[in-house]
Design an enzyme around this catalytic site. Structure first.
Site, PDB file in Angstrom:
ATOM      1  N   LYS A 183       0.814  -1.053  -0.098  1.00  0.00           N
ATOM      2  CA  LYS A 183      -0.071  -0.092   0.157  1.00  0.00           C
ATOM      3  C   LYS A 183       0.864   1.272   0.107  1.00  0.00           C
ATOM      4  O   LYS A 183       0.610   2.154  -0.833  1.00  0.00           O
ATOM      5  CB  LYS A 183      -0.982  -0.011   1.348  1.00  0.00           C
ATOM      6  CG  LYS A 183      -1.410   1.307   1.627  1.00  0.00           C
ATOM      7  CD  LYS A 183      -2.327   1.266   2.705  1.00  0.00           C
ATOM      8  CE  LYS A 183      -1.849   1.606   4.038  1.00  0.00           C
ATOM      9  NZ  LYS A 183      -1.405   3.174   4.285  1.00  0.00           N
ATOM     10  N   ASN A 184       2.040   1.304   0.924  1.00  0.00           N
ATOM     11  CA  ASN A 184       2.509   2.374   1.036  1.00  0.00           C
ATOM     12  C   ASN A 184       3.405   2.828  -0.136  1.00  0.00           C
ATOM     13  O   ASN A 184       4.123   3.959  -0.265  1.00  0.00           O
ATOM     14  CB  ASN A 184       3.605   2.492   2.469  1.00  0.00           C
ATOM     15  CG  ASN A 184       2.538   2.623   3.521  1.00  0.00           C
ATOM     16  OD1 ASN A 184       1.244   2.820   3.354  1.00  0.00           O
ATOM     17  ND2 ASN A 184       3.231   2.438   4.747  1.00  0.00           N
ATOM     18  N   CYS A 215      -6.535  12.955  12.407  1.00  0.00           N
ATOM     19  CA  CYS A 215      -5.393  12.033  12.750  1.00  0.00           C
ATOM     20  C   CYS A 215      -5.681  10.711  13.604  1.00  0.00           C
ATOM     21  O   CYS A 215      -6.150  11.110  14.553  1.00  0.00           O
ATOM     22  CB  CYS A 215      -4.046  12.719  13.022  1.00  0.00           C
ATOM     23  SG  CYS A 215      -3.354  13.181  11.523  1.00  0.00           S
ATOM     24  N   ASP A 252       4.410  20.496   8.252  1.00  0.00           N
ATOM     25  CA  ASP A 252       5.517  21.427   8.160  1.00  0.00           C
ATOM     26  C   ASP A 252       6.687  21.306   7.342  1.00  0.00           C
ATOM     27  O   ASP A 252       7.179  22.054   6.524  1.00  0.00           O
ATOM     28  CB  ASP A 252       5.962  21.911   9.625  1.00  0.00           C
ATOM     29  CG  ASP A 252       6.580  20.849  10.346  1.00  0.00           C
ATOM     30  OD1 ASP A 252       6.062  19.653  10.294  1.00  0.00           O
ATOM     31  OD2 ASP A 252       7.539  20.859  11.240  1.00  0.00           O
ATOM     32  N   ASP A 258       5.250   0.493  11.909  1.00  0.00           N
ATOM     33  CA  ASP A 258       4.157  -0.028  11.529  1.00  0.00           C
ATOM     34  C   ASP A 258       3.948  -1.563  12.060  1.00  0.00           C
ATOM     35  O   ASP A 258       2.921  -2.232  12.040  1.00  0.00           O
ATOM     36  CB  ASP A 258       3.825  -0.224   9.975  1.00  0.00           C
ATOM     37  CG  ASP A 258       3.702   1.325   9.576  1.00  0.00           C
ATOM     38  OD1 ASP A 258       3.259   2.266  10.430  1.00  0.00           O
ATOM     39  OD2 ASP A 258       3.601   1.539   8.342  1.00  0.00           O
ATOM     40  N   ARG A 280      -8.219  -0.597   5.009  1.00  0.00           N
ATOM     41  CA  ARG A 280      -7.405   0.309   4.449  1.00  0.00           C
ATOM     42  C   ARG A 280      -6.086  -0.153   3.972  1.00  0.00           C
ATOM     43  O   ARG A 280      -5.495   0.321   3.289  1.00  0.00           O
ATOM     44  CB  ARG A 280      -7.159   1.850   5.304  1.00  0.00           C
ATOM     45  CG  ARG A 280      -8.264   2.635   5.529  1.00  0.00           C
ATOM     46  CD  ARG A 280      -7.824   3.716   6.066  1.00  0.00           C
ATOM     47  NE  ARG A 280      -6.765   4.191   6.194  1.00  0.00           N
ATOM     48  CZ  ARG A 280      -5.662   4.499   6.965  1.00  0.00           C
ATOM     49  NH1 ARG A 280      -5.794   4.124   8.136  1.00  0.00           N
ATOM     50  NH2 ARG A 280      -4.410   4.667   6.512  1.00  0.00           N
TER      51      ARG A 280
HETATM   52  C1  UD1 Z   1       4.427   6.940   6.383  1.00  0.00           C
HETATM   53  C2  UD1 Z   1       3.748   5.662   6.388  1.00  0.00           C
HETATM   54  C3  UD1 Z   1       3.143   5.111   7.653  1.00  0.00           C
HETATM   55  C4  UD1 Z   1       4.591   4.712   8.560  1.00  0.00           C
HETATM   56  C5  UD1 Z   1       5.223   6.100   8.759  1.00  0.00           C
HETATM   57  C6  UD1 Z   1       6.643   5.946   9.408  1.00  0.00           C
HETATM   58  C7  UD1 Z   1       2.747   5.785   4.121  1.00  0.00           C
HETATM   59  C8  UD1 Z   1       1.451   6.166   3.510  1.00  0.00           C
HETATM   60  N1  UD1 Z   1       2.288   5.840   5.502  1.00  0.00           N
HETATM   61  O1  UD1 Z   1       3.835   7.793   6.859  1.00  0.00           O
HETATM   62  O2  UD1 Z   1       2.527   3.970   7.625  1.00  0.00           O
HETATM   63  O3  UD1 Z   1       4.032   4.640   9.817  1.00  0.00           O
HETATM   64  O4  UD1 Z   1       5.747   6.728   7.299  1.00  0.00           O
HETATM   65  O5  UD1 Z   1       7.430   5.017   8.798  1.00  0.00           O
HETATM   66  O6  UD1 Z   1       3.763   5.644   3.409  1.00  0.00           O
HETATM   67  N2  UD1 Z   1       6.506  14.725  10.904  1.00  0.00           N
HETATM   68  C9  UD1 Z   1       6.619  16.180  11.095  1.00  0.00           C
HETATM   69  N3  UD1 Z   1       6.394  16.915  10.074  1.00  0.00           N
HETATM   70  C10 UD1 Z   1       6.003  16.547   8.761  1.00  0.00           C
HETATM   71  C11 UD1 Z   1       5.967  15.168   8.454  1.00  0.00           C
HETATM   72  C12 UD1 Z   1       6.360  14.328   9.424  1.00  0.00           C
HETATM   73  O7  UD1 Z   1       6.680  16.289  12.286  1.00  0.00           O
HETATM   74  O8  UD1 Z   1       6.372  17.545   7.922  1.00  0.00           O
HETATM   75  C13 UD1 Z   1       6.492  13.786  11.996  1.00  0.00           C
HETATM   76  C14 UD1 Z   1       5.216  12.859  11.823  1.00  0.00           C
HETATM   77  O9  UD1 Z   1       4.393  13.646  12.752  1.00  0.00           O
HETATM   78  C15 UD1 Z   1       5.891  11.517  12.690  1.00  0.00           C
HETATM   79  C16 UD1 Z   1       7.112  11.483  11.979  1.00  0.00           C
HETATM   80  O10 UD1 Z   1       7.427  12.736  11.448  1.00  0.00           O
HETATM   81  O11 UD1 Z   1       5.785  11.664  14.092  1.00  0.00           O
HETATM   82  C17 UD1 Z   1       7.132  10.399  10.874  1.00  0.00           C
HETATM   83  O12 UD1 Z   1       6.297  10.880  10.038  1.00  0.00           O
HETATM   84  P1  UD1 Z   1       6.478  10.230   8.438  1.00  0.00           P
HETATM   85  O13 UD1 Z   1       7.693   9.657   7.988  1.00  0.00           O
HETATM   86  O14 UD1 Z   1       6.295  11.524   7.506  1.00  0.00           O
HETATM   87  O15 UD1 Z   1       5.298   9.489   8.249  1.00  0.00           O
HETATM   88  P2  UD1 Z   1       4.200   9.397   6.957  1.00  0.00           P
HETATM   89  O16 UD1 Z   1       4.960   9.688   5.717  1.00  0.00           O
HETATM   90  O17 UD1 Z   1       2.864  10.195   7.295  1.00  0.00           O
END
Ligand code: UD1
Length: 420
Positions: free
Chosen positions: A22-23, A116, A124, A308, A400
């Site tokens: 999926k990811n 969320c 950000d 995950d 999902r």
């Molecule tokens: C993706 C995966 C999710 C997995 C996660 C971490 C998909 C669709 N989802 O989620 O299944 O659990 O990676 O491996 O691929 N953060 C910020 N600011 C930002 C972006 C992220 O603070 O702009 C923080 C998030 O709140 C979180 C951490 O960084 O605490 C990791 O997030 P991120 O790696 O971005 O996860 P996702 O891409 O949402």
């Protein structure tokens, strides 16, 4: 509202081919927007999030059809770059369409994906990176209005404060057709990033360094369509192996991505399960007892232990001999499944980002509600191991990420029905 009814106590046994990731499929579907041609994605899992991505593509003017795990996308005509809030809300990772639309058209209007489930999931880093690439961004009333000041994004040197998967993907999507070179330092190294880059390279993109912490992208104007096979889903793989370990069963996971699953497999092996790998197959045999994992299980960005897989492994360790300790370092609210496991008889204490799991001899069936995708899968694993019957509601969370999960479990001899 549908529910799962699970009768526990049967050892899972058999062979299961692993579904596509999926990811990986989601950002690749977004990336088809960049090609201006026809793409065929095979091994695409049939999941609600994937159908949401298809709806977004169709809304923009692409033609996306889906049949038998193959998605075909024709992105020659794009007529709409403003994604309605309702479509954005269907799926949390809809934000990756931002980079793709900016890369293709230099503009888009998106919204912050709402509600969320794992605590605050800010964007950000995504926005700061886009701004550095020459995008004007205005936020008003939950809508994010983006426009390339020069009509097109330009390359930039970027350093992420944290290797965010989504931010890395958005940057790549915007950069592949931007003007000039983009360098991403502290990029996410997840295998799904490599699959996205592999797809884009087949479309003619110039990307190097994916899988390492510095990715270099040279923007090009001449991307084209291609055919690509989506990589197997390492998290679904971890889930089915955890279910099998929880029931003290034995299984072969075929179509598996072994090296990508190594961070999970090395921890699972510490429970005393026998694991053999070869030719895209993982064989797992659990003894009559599972051992607690003596080292603290710390979730980390890849190649660390995946966040995950935390919940599903916890379900298996709930009945291990001894105490296991988890430390969740990626998301703030990732222990929401523990209340349901406790209701089923588990002994789990959560202290901030630490969860202490004292193994109990047996879990029992209960009526529980899935809290999120992986947490819901953990409840399925616990239910399969438990004595008696478990009813799980809010299974839309589980749908999902797992393709026909009740059929997969049934194939392994588990008793799991969808009702309603
Ligand atoms: C993706 C995966 C999710 C997995 C996660 C971490 C998909 C669709 N989802 O989620 O299944 O659990 O990676 O491996 O691929 N953060 C910020 N600011 C930002 C972006 C992220 O603070 O702009 C923080 C998030 O709140 C979180 C951490 O960084 O605490 C990791 O997030 P991120 O790696 O971005 O996860 P996702 O891409 O949402």
């Amino acid at each position: 509202m549908q529910r799962f009814i699970i009768k526990g106590g049967r050892r899972l046994r058999g062979e299961l081919p692993l579904q596509g990731s999926k990811n990986s499929a989601l950002p690749i579907m977004a990336a088809t927007l960049l090609c201006g041609g026809e793409c065929v994605l095979t091994g695409c899992p049939g999941l609600t999030d994937i159908y949401s991505a298809a709806r977004i593509l169709n809304y923009t003017g692409c033609r996306c059809t889906f049949s038998e795990n193959t998605a075909a996308v024709d992105s020659r005509d794009i007529r709409e770059t403003s994604i309605p809030e309702q479509l954005m809300r269907e799926m949390r990772s809809s934000i990756i369409f931002m980079g793709a639309l900016l890369g293709r058209t230099g503009e888009c209007i998106v919204s912050i994906p709402g509600g969320c489930e794992l605590g605050p999931r800010p964007i950000d880093m995504h926005l700061a990176a886009m701004r550095k690439m020459g995008i004007d961004i205005k936020e008003s009333g939950g809508r994010i209005v983006c426009r390339a000041a020069a009509g097109k994004a330009h390359g930039a040197r970027l350093s992420l404060a944290f290797p965010s998967v989504g931010a890395t993907e958005n940057i790549i999507l915007c950069a592949v057709s931007a003007e000039g070179e983009t360098v991403v330092n502290n990029a996410a190294r997840e295998p799904e990033i490599c699959d996205l880059c592999e797809f884009l390279r087949q479309c003619g993109a110039d990307i190097s360094g994916d899988g390492e912490s510095r990715i270099i992208i040279n923007g090009r104007n001449d991307l084209h369509g291609c055919e690509h096979r989506i990589m197997p889903d390492r998290i679904a793989g971890a889930t089915y192996l955890s279910m099998t370990a929880a029931t003290r069963g034995e299984m072969i996971l075929s179509n598996a991505c072994i090296s990508e699953m190594e961070p999970f497999l090395s921890v699972l092996e510490q429970t005393g399960c026998s694991i053999y790998t070869g030719e895209n197959r993982i064989y797992l045999r659990s003894g009559a007892r599972l051992k607690a994992v003596s080292d603290r299980i710390r979730t980390m960005p890849h190649p660390g232990f995946p966040t995950d897989a935390q919940a599903v492994l916890m379900a298996a360790l709930a009945t291990a001999d001894g105490t296991s300790v988890f430390e969740e370092n990626i998301f703030d609210c990732r222990y929401r499944h523990t209340d349901a496991l406790v209701k089923m008889g588990a002994d789990i204490q959560v202290l901030g980002k630490v969860a202490i799991v004292r193994g109990v001899p047996l879990l029992h069936g209960a009526s529980v509600e899935a809290t999120d995708l992986r947490g819901g899968a953990a409840m399925v694993a616990a239910a399969l191991a438990a004595e008696g019957t478990t009813e799980i509601s809010r299974i839309d969370h589980i749908d999902r990420g797992y393709e026909k999960i009740e059929e997969a479990v049934g194939r392994l001899g588990g008793e799991m029905l969808r009702s309603g």
